[in-house]
Enzyme design. Structure first.
Site, PDB file in Angstrom:
ATOM      1  N   ASP A 332       0.751  -1.043  -0.215  1.00 29.89           N
ATOM      2  CA  ASP A 332      -0.168   0.121   0.017  1.00 29.89           C
ATOM      3  C   ASP A 332       1.061   1.159  -0.089  1.00 29.89           C
ATOM      4  O   ASP A 332       2.128   1.145   0.469  1.00 29.89           O
ATOM      5  CB  ASP A 332      -0.783  -0.205   1.212  1.00 29.89           C
ATOM      6  CG  ASP A 332      -1.408   1.335   1.489  1.00 29.89           C
ATOM      7  OD1 ASP A 332      -2.389   1.663   0.390  1.00 29.89           O
ATOM      8  OD2 ASP A 332      -1.513   1.787   2.687  1.00 29.89           O
ATOM      9  N   ASP A 522      -1.045  -0.647   6.035  1.00 23.11           N
ATOM     10  CA  ASP A 522      -0.977   0.087   7.555  1.00 23.11           C
ATOM     11  C   ASP A 522      -1.792  -0.596   8.296  1.00 23.11           C
ATOM     12  O   ASP A 522      -1.670  -0.262   9.625  1.00 23.11           O
ATOM     13  CB  ASP A 522      -1.185   1.508   7.245  1.00 23.11           C
ATOM     14  CG  ASP A 522      -2.690   1.791   6.646  1.00 23.11           C
ATOM     15  OD1 ASP A 522      -3.272   0.701   6.826  1.00 23.11           O
ATOM     16  OD2 ASP A 522      -3.024   3.099   6.270  1.00 23.11           O
ATOM     17  N   ASP A 526      -6.686  -1.532   5.078  1.00 25.84           N
ATOM     18  CA  ASP A 526      -6.120  -2.559   4.408  1.00 25.84           C
ATOM     19  C   ASP A 526      -6.515  -3.907   4.650  1.00 25.84           C
ATOM     20  O   ASP A 526      -5.815  -5.156   4.472  1.00 25.84           O
ATOM     21  CB  ASP A 526      -4.551  -2.370   3.949  1.00 25.84           C
ATOM     22  CG  ASP A 526      -4.263  -1.244   3.116  1.00 25.84           C
ATOM     23  OD1 ASP A 526      -4.943  -0.969   2.275  1.00 25.84           O
ATOM     24  OD2 ASP A 526      -3.259  -0.692   3.555  1.00 25.84           O
TER      25      ASP A 526
END
Length: 638
Positions: A332, A522, A526
């Site tokens: 991410d 994080d 996610d």
């Protein structure tokens, strides 16, 4: 040295002294003594070394668990003591005692190795405070952390650990989070900052408002994670468990066949049986699977325990094994490769003023915790009008009623949905478009900065043999392209909704020769992707419930370089496991064949002892090297 280790050492020393005495008596009086008298001389040494093995074997037999290493050791050594009573049988009394002594030496090394692993876990367990100082009325009362309610105030003095997650309402200090993150640099906290349970208050008195119950706190979740890690076995561990289950009965049956079949077909059963029985007993000693049963789980336990001291929490051996096979790492962007702290860089109104554009955008986003919303709020100093009927549109933005007007704040997709004729801008920054009642007002450019260690993290992954790095982000393509180019990431996908990220992960999982796919996020937004990947790695997850729940590996600080360190640590652990399997099976197979063919001569029992206990000690010493993995990782991250 623990009480158990002292007891083992005492037993080994006592047995060795008694065996030395017995050997002296045997040397000078052996010709005058019969077999029963010789047995009486050696029996004290045998019992001193092996009484606990005999007890465990007996208890297991009574409990229905017959075939284990205790049964094999008892059967082999009792057979060695008895073989001298057979016609033409050569006494193997000293050999029986030696087998037990060396087995206890192996047990001592195992205890030392496990103790080192457990101390690394125990260091983490020390983060749990026993009491909390609760402010109730005018009194300060000591209470168990699990009895403190959300909303109550607790006092934390200098040098004490914070018992519960909360927010600082009085005082300022530095917090030592080394037990949680592995990083020695203290974290400064003041009024309004979050205080995480398990951290140590260094110098200032703090008053903290409790935000979570103890069962939901960071410290409780981390402890639960580490305690339950051993329950998740790797494929290698499961193989060894199944192997031992079928292997031990096979060995016992094989030993019986070795003892009885050749004498039956030789035509001279009574004269040849003792020598074949000796070979069968040697066969039993060699084939004891304790080296595998002990060293393989110990290797995984050491790898997990050592990593936990430095803020790398691996939820189980199965996840460590998957991590070692990683070939593709997916990131991410926001909060993982970038700092996740946005700032307004430019305001470009199409109609009206820049101040009005920023004010309307900030008003619509004022109740959001999104980093972009925080950047908008930080950029305006004017009082904000009240926002009503706020609607969040997943992956697009927010719509709210501000001063009686419908204000839409978000990306180009939201502007399209609202029918606003937005301006297409080719910039690297993240753009926040604003529309009022379907009429486009302009855009605000917001930028995020890369973490200082992000580029080093990608280089470290390449050095670790990661063949493919991917970045997934909901940001616009120009911003994603710029980050990927600067960091050297193999491929990227932009403007993704949370469901789109899952779809991208599934494409990677379905690709041929892709290896294990690890996703790094994080841990808050996610969670679905962390769960879907082969290995989910939550980074910078201190205090994040979603990270600890969804991820397989949790990196408790914000340094992306630890991803490569975790992969290298996992590979080193798996390499040591394979070395122990090859060493153990290789030595035992070779010595077993030589013993069955009668090639060992008078050395068969000493060689058998080495093939069993000697290999066990070597395997345990090799497994203890996994404890150094985390230290190496620590050096790489500093």
């Amino acid at each position: 040295m623990t009480r158990k280790q002292k007891r083992l050492l005492s037993r080994i020393v006592s047995a060795a002294i008694l065996l030395s005495t017995a050997l002296v008596c045997d040397r000078y009086l052996g010709e005058k003594l019969n077999t029963v008298q010789l047995l009486c001389i050696y029996l004290p040494a045998y019992l001193a070394a092996g009484i606990d093995v005999l007890k465990r074997a007996f208890k297991n037999i009574i409990g229905g668990q017959i075939f284990d290493e205790n049964f094999l050791m008892a059967l082999a050594t009792l057979g060695a003591l008895a073989i001298g009573f057979l016609p033409e049988g050569e006494p193997e009394l000293a050999e029986a005692v030696l087998v037990m002594i060396f087995y206890q030496i192996g047990e001592l090394f195992q205890s030392i190795a496990v103790g080192k692993s457990r101390r690394s876990i125990a260091a983490l367990m020390d983060i749990r405070p026993d009491t909390a100082r609760v402010l109730r009325g005018d009194a300060e009362l000591e209470a168990s952390p699990d009895t403190v309610a959300v909303g109550e105030l607790i006092s934390v003095r200098p040098g004490e650990r914070i018992p519960l997650d909360g927010t600082v309402v009085e005082g300022c200090s530095d917090l030592n989070t080394v037990a949680l993150t592995g990083e020695a640099l203290p974290r400064a906290v003041k009024v309004g900052d979050a205080a995480i349970s398990g951290a140590t208050n260094l110098w200032g008195a703090l008053v903290i408002r409790v935000e979570k119950r103890y069962s939901d706190s960071t410290v409780a979740r981390i402890l639960s994670l580490v305690e339950n890690a051993a329950a998740k076995k790797a494929k290698a561990e499961k193989f060894i468990t199944r192997f031992a289950k079928y292997y031990t009965p096979f060995v016992v049956i094989s030993a019986l066949l070795v003892a009885f079949l050749p004498p039956l077909f030789s035509g001279a059963f009574l004269t040849s049986f003792p020598s074949w029985l000796a070979r069968a007993l040697t066969f039993l000693v060699i084939s004891c699977p304790c080296a595998l049963v002990i060293s393989v789980p110990l290797s995984f336990f050491g790898g997990i325990g050592g990593a936990s001291r430095h803020g790398i929490l691996i939820k189980g051996a199965m996840h460590l094994e998957q991590l070692a096979k990683a070939k593709t790492v997916v990131f991410d962007k926001t909060g993982t490769l970038t700092k996740g702290t946005f700032a307004v860089t430019s305001i470009c109104p199409k109609s009206g003023t820049a101040k009005e554009l920023l004010l309307l955008a900030a008003a619509a986003e004022q109740h959001s915790n999104h980093p972009i919303a925080k950047a908008l709020l930080a950029a305006t100093s004017s009082p904000l009008p009240q926002a009503k009927e706020i609607r969040e549109v997943a992956g697009r933005g927010v719509i709210a009623q501000v001063i009686g007007q419908e204000i839409a704040v978000g990306n180009e997709a939201l502007m399209h949905d609202m029918g606003a004729a937005y301006t297409v801008v080719q910039e690297h920054d993240t753009l926040v478009h604003v529309a009022k009642n379907g009429i486009y007002l302009g855009y605000i450019a917001i930028s995020d900065t890369l973490k200082l260690t992000a580029k080093d993290a990608i280089l470290a992954l390449c050095d670790a043999g990661i063949t493919h790095t991917v970045m997934l982000t909901g940001d616009r393509a120009p911003a994603a392209r710029a980050v990927a180019r600067e960091l050297g990431i193999s491929s990227w996908h932009a403007e993704l909704l949370p469901t789109d990220k899952v779809t991208q992960i599934e494409h990677l999982l379905a690709a041929p020769h892709r290896g294990t796919v690890a996703f790094v996020g994080d841990g808050i937004n996610d969670a679905p992707v962390l769960s879907r990947a082969d290995v989910g790695i939550a980074m910078g997850a201190l205090g994040s419930d979603a990270a600890i729940e969804a991820a397989d590996v949790v990196l408790m600080d914000d340094d992306p370089r630890k991803i490569a360190s975790a992969i290298k640590a996992a590979r080193r652990t798996l390499r040591i496991v394979r070395q122990n399997i090859v060493l153990t099976l290789g030595v035992k197979t070779g010595v077993l064949l030589c013993s069955a063919l009668g090639l060992l001569g008078t050395w068969q029992m000493p060689i058998a002892i080495f093939a069993d206990v000697g290999v066990l000690v070597l395997a345990i010493l090799n497994a203890m090297r996994t404890l150094k993995t985390a230290n190496a990782s620590k050096n790489q991250t500093n």
